[in-house]
Design an enzyme around this catalytic site. Structure first.
Site, PDB file in Angstrom:
ATOM      1  N   HIS A 440       0.809  -1.214   0.000  1.00  0.00           N
ATOM      2  CA  HIS A 440       0.000   0.000   0.000  1.00  0.00           C
ATOM      3  C   HIS A 440       0.850   1.276   0.000  1.00  0.00           C
ATOM      4  O   HIS A 440       0.319   2.378  -0.167  1.00  0.00           O
ATOM      5  CB  HIS A 440      -0.934  -0.003   1.213  1.00  0.00           C
ATOM      6  CG  HIS A 440      -2.262   0.627   0.949  1.00  0.00           C
ATOM      7  ND1 HIS A 440      -2.513   1.410  -0.163  1.00  0.00           N
ATOM      8  CD2 HIS A 440      -3.436   0.590   1.645  1.00  0.00           C
ATOM      9  CE1 HIS A 440      -3.760   1.826  -0.129  1.00  0.00           C
ATOM     10  NE2 HIS A 440      -4.346   1.340   0.951  1.00  0.00           N
ATOM     11  N   ASP A 444      -1.995   1.998  -4.759  1.00  0.00           N
ATOM     12  CA  ASP A 444      -3.251   2.442  -4.167  1.00  0.00           C
ATOM     13  C   ASP A 444      -4.321   1.375  -4.317  1.00  0.00           C
ATOM     14  O   ASP A 444      -4.251   0.514  -5.204  1.00  0.00           O
ATOM     15  CB  ASP A 444      -3.733   3.730  -4.834  1.00  0.00           C
ATOM     16  CG  ASP A 444      -2.799   4.902  -4.561  1.00  0.00           C
ATOM     17  OD1 ASP A 444      -2.135   4.880  -3.513  1.00  0.00           O
ATOM     18  OD2 ASP A 444      -2.740   5.816  -5.411  1.00  0.00           O
TER      19      ASP A 444
END
Length: 468
Positions: A440, A444
């Protein structure tokens, strides 16, 4: 006679050290040239170390689980001739430490008993070079000695004395099933008042008669199992050193989970059409052409290649210390494979340049190499994205751990036939989940979803996989 020192050779480009995972010899063994002495591991690849000469083992320089630097002495042999050790180049302090001897003890020529010490002290030398397994065996022997002689269930000695060692569990039934316990009326009354089941008490009196002392021992021991039928508590604790492949896996998992903030995305996929196509292709035969059997994975690999063409940032390695994402053009897909030794990840290099049958053939070759333990370091490294699949054991959903420093991993869950509503009725469809994790920090959630949805579209309409 001379002495020959074998040093840990260069086991791979850029490798500075390796972990010793196996000794195949011991002090005192006579080995022939090319006989395997030991096995070391680096980057999940196991390398065997052969002997370059004939000779007798007199010293082993490391224990299993130790990390040894390239070029460090690991074995000494007594050989015919001068050997390769000159005057003044005998043992060093560090080598003496490995055998448990002092430098002055290691200097004299080894005796036939081995160990590198004076001939007058063969017993001490043998201990100094004992392998770790010998220590474990000693502990096991102690434990066996302490429990080999079964004691009476409640102590077996008058006055409540016990002799059951560390364990407190019954070691045998006090009497054959159905046999009435022998006890005086006074003993029976006392047992009834105390809530003691005489059937579970071994008598220490004549002919196995239960005495007041046996009741005392029973009360001292506390409540026991209502029925002794071979059941006993096992309080053994076995200490297992984490070495070799298991230690590599542990280090890799800890690194990934401590550094990578995972986001896991689970999507349901209808693989009915793909399974029909796969079955048809496997039945198709072409004269003069031998094709490997197709599984789900080659289709998924080709779908990944197409999806990566649209999102090349998924096919990358993240150098989190340097703050740089290395985005690769070549798609090198690691396939997590379970082996008898543990988890390894052989890599299908340049999947973008392979058709579906070539992917299947390379996948089969690497899987066999991984299972047999013959996969090379090059075959187990260099991946840019990974697939993990447990087949029928895949579960409904998983949370795969990213293969650091990659930024994505695809998890394949088990396939199930389920009723799916098509707008007018329920029809049986073959359904499967993809559970995929992403780093992450650089991927995204939206990008992760787009990537998986692209793979879903390709797998649910498998003809698109073959369209360039």
């Amino acid at each position: 006679m001379g002495e020959y020192v074998i040093k840990l050779p260069d086991v791979g480009e850029g490798v500075a050290e390796a972990e010793l995972v196996e000794w195949q010899v011991k002090v005192g063994d006579f080995v022939r040239e090319d006989a395997v002495l030991a096995a070391v591991m680096t980057d999940k690849a196991t390398v065997e170390i052969p002997s370059p000469v004939d000779g007798e083992i007199v010293w082993l320089g490391a224990e299993i689980g130790d990390t040894v630097a390239i070029g460090s002495p690991i074995v000494r042999l007594k050989v015919a001739g001068e050997g390769n050790v000159g005057a003044g180049a005998k043992s060093s302090g560090g080598e003496a430490k490995a055998t448990g001897a002092t430098p002055t003890e290691a200097t004299p020529a080894p005796s036939p008993q081995g160990g590198g010490g004076p001939a007058s002290a063969p017993k001490a030398d043998a201990k100094s070079v004992a392998r770790p397994s010998a220590k474990v065996s000693a502990r096991e022997d102690e434990s066996a000695t302490a429990t080999e002689s079964p004691s009476p269930l409640w102590g077996g000695a008058r006055g409540g004395a016990t002799a059951v060692g560390r364990g407190t569990a019954p070691v045998a039934a006090p009497r054959p099933e159905g046999e009435k316990p022998l006890a005086s009326p006074a003993v029976r009354l006392r047992a009834k008042e105390a809530g003691v089941d005489l059937r579970q008490v071994r008598g220490s009196g004549p002919a196995g008669r239960i005495l007041h002392e046996d009741i005392d021992a029973s009360l001292a021991r506390g409540p026991q199992l209502a029925k002794v039928s071979g059941l006993a508590r096992n309080e053994a604790v076995e200490d297992i050193k984490i070495i070799g492949l298991r230690r590599k896996i542990a280090e890799k998992m800890a690194l990934a989970k401590s550094r990578i903030p995972h986001i896991t995305y689970v999507e349901e996929i209808d693989v009915t059409a793909l399974e029909d196509l796969r079955a048809a292709l496997n039945k198709e035969k072409r004269s003069g052409v031998e094709r490997p059997k197709l599984t789900l994975l080659p289709f998924l690999m080709r779908a990944m290649v197409k999806a990566i063409a649209d999102q090349p940032n998924i096919n990358a390695l993240f150098d989190d210390e340097g703050g740089v994402v290395h985005q690769h053009g070549g798609v090198h897909i690691g396939i997590a494979a379970q082996t008898p030794s543990g988890l390894v990840v052989p890599v299908v290099k340049h999947a973008e340049a392979r058709d579906i049958w070539d992917c299947a053939a390379e996948l089969n070759r690497l899987a066999e190499a991984a299972r047999s333990g013959t996969a090379t370091r090059d075959e187990l490294s260099g991946s840019t994205i990974t697939i993990t699949s447990l087949g029928a054991m895949g579960g409904v959903a998983t949370t795969p751990v990213i293969n650091h420093p990659e930024v994505a991993i695809l998890g394949v869950n088990k396939m199930m036939v389920r009723p799916i509503w098509d707008g007018t009725q329920f029809i049986p469809r073959k359904m499967m989940n993809l559970s995929s994790s992403f780093d992450h920090r650089v991927i995204d959630g939206w990008d992760a979803a787009v990537f998986i949805q692209r793979i879903k579209a390709l797998v649910e309409t498998p003809a698109l996989i073959f369209v360039d």
